[in-house]
Design a protein around this motif. Structure first.
Motif, mmCIF file in Angstrom:
data_model
loop_
_atom_site.group_PDB
_atom_site.id
_atom_site.type_symbol
_atom_site.label_atom_id
_atom_site.label_comp_id
_atom_site.label_asym_id
_atom_site.label_seq_id
_atom_site.Cartn_x
_atom_site.Cartn_y
_atom_site.Cartn_z
ATOM 1 N N TYR A 141 0.814 -1.219 0.000
ATOM 2 C CA TYR A 141 0.000 0.000 0.000
ATOM 3 C C TYR A 141 0.852 1.277 0.000
ATOM 4 O O TYR A 141 0.327 2.363 0.218
ATOM 5 C CB TYR A 141 -0.927 0.006 1.210
ATOM 6 N N ASP A 162 -3.038 2.597 9.169
ATOM 7 C CA ASP A 162 -3.036 2.952 7.744
ATOM 8 C C ASP A 162 -3.384 1.733 6.887
ATOM 9 O O ASP A 162 -4.142 1.835 5.910
ATOM 10 C CB ASP A 162 -1.674 3.503 7.333
ATOM 11 N N GLU A 166 -6.880 0.856 4.348
ATOM 12 C CA GLU A 166 -6.807 0.336 2.992
ATOM 13 C C GLU A 166 -7.559 -0.986 2.848
ATOM 14 O O GLU A 166 -8.273 -1.213 1.863
ATOM 15 C CB GLU A 166 -5.353 0.161 2.561
ATOM 16 N N GLY A 170 -10.146 1.959 1.852
ATOM 17 C CA GLY A 170 -9.592 3.302 1.713
ATOM 18 C C GLY A 170 -10.459 4.327 2.413
ATOM 19 O O GLY A 170 -11.593 4.063 2.810
ATOM 20 N N ARG A 171 -9.922 5.509 2.551
ATOM 21 C CA ARG A 171 -10.629 6.549 3.298
ATOM 22 C C ARG A 171 -11.954 6.929 2.657
ATOM 23 O O ARG A 171 -12.865 7.368 3.344
ATOM 24 C CB ARG A 171 -9.743 7.800 3.433
ATOM 25 N N ARG A 195 -5.966 12.697 -2.039
ATOM 26 C CA ARG A 195 -5.739 11.250 -2.045
ATOM 27 C C ARG A 195 -5.478 10.797 -3.468
ATOM 28 O O ARG A 195 -6.309 10.974 -4.353
ATOM 29 C CB ARG A 195 -6.948 10.513 -1.478
#
Length: 224
Positions: A141, A162, A166, A170-171, A195
């Motif tokens: 990632y 983090d 993922e 994802g955010r 992003r």
């Protein structure tokens, strides 16, 4: 939004039922799968030696832990921090096993496995037959590993947070049109201007593992 706690431990060895002990606990609060900035972190006197092979993994010697609180002195604060929320860890059965052994020593009930979310299991489902260690996932990632010279629990939590984002899509998976009152700032939608897509290029180790996995399947269509 749903709250969860992502955590990690460091220990004197691999066998909680044979006398190995927890020496470090780190935990991060997540709301909507994103860190809020609240964290719990403590170094612990294991009340025993720290073998050299364990020190090579996490960097802590017995001298580093002299004067630190014992587990019996910190577990109440840890339990208060995690509350009744889901508990996320990489290879979570290892961490649950150690924490439950420590809780048994202070006559407290174990953490229920129904609370467990194992990112190793999530990664194996998404990337079958590929390396799914925390390091491998960070590389996949494009997450910076430069500070990870040893298995420090707090840093591992930050990296895993983090990775977890993922793995969960994802955010953008939790995007909204606005920020509701009382929402954690770090849980806000991160738009496309901040992003960028990550191009994942598998290395030779990953490609070899994938080939081995495909070959193990009966009549794999990828080989026809």
């Amino acid at each position: 939004m749903k709250r969860a706690v992502l955590f990690d431990t460091e220990t004197t060895g691999l066998e909680p039922l044979k006398g190995d002990r927890v020496i470090e606990i780190a935990a991060l609060e997540l709301v909507g799968d994103l860190p809020t900035g609240r964290q719990f972190h403590v170094l612990i006197d294991p009340e025993r030696d720290v073998p050299a092979e364990a020190t090579r993994v996490h960097g802590f010697s017995r001298a580093d832990l002299d004067g630190k609180p014992k587990f019996a002195e910190v577990f109440e604060e840890f339990l208060e921090f995690i509350a009744d929320d889901d508990l996320i860890a990489h290879n979570a059965r290892f961490d649950f096993g150690f924490l439950n052994a420590e809780l048994a020593r202070v006559d407290r009930p174990p953490l229920a496995e129904t609370r467990m979310i194992d990112t190793l299991d999530l990664a194996r489902e998404r990337f079958p037959g590929m390396p799914n260690s925390l390091d491998a996932l960070c590389r996949r990632y494009n997450i910076d590993l430069s500070a990870r010279t040893t298995h420090n629990a707090l840093l591992d939590c930050q990296l895993l947070a983090d990775v977890y984002v993922e793995l969960m899509g994802g955010r953008q998976h939790g995007l909204g049109l606005g920020v509701e009152s009382g929402e954690a700032p770090s849980a806000r939608y991160v738009g496309p201007e901040s992003r960028r897509p990550v191009l994942i290029r598998p290395d030779a180790e990953v490609l070899a593992a994938h080939d081995a996995f495909v070959i193990s399947m009966p009549e794999p269509v990828w080989k026809t």
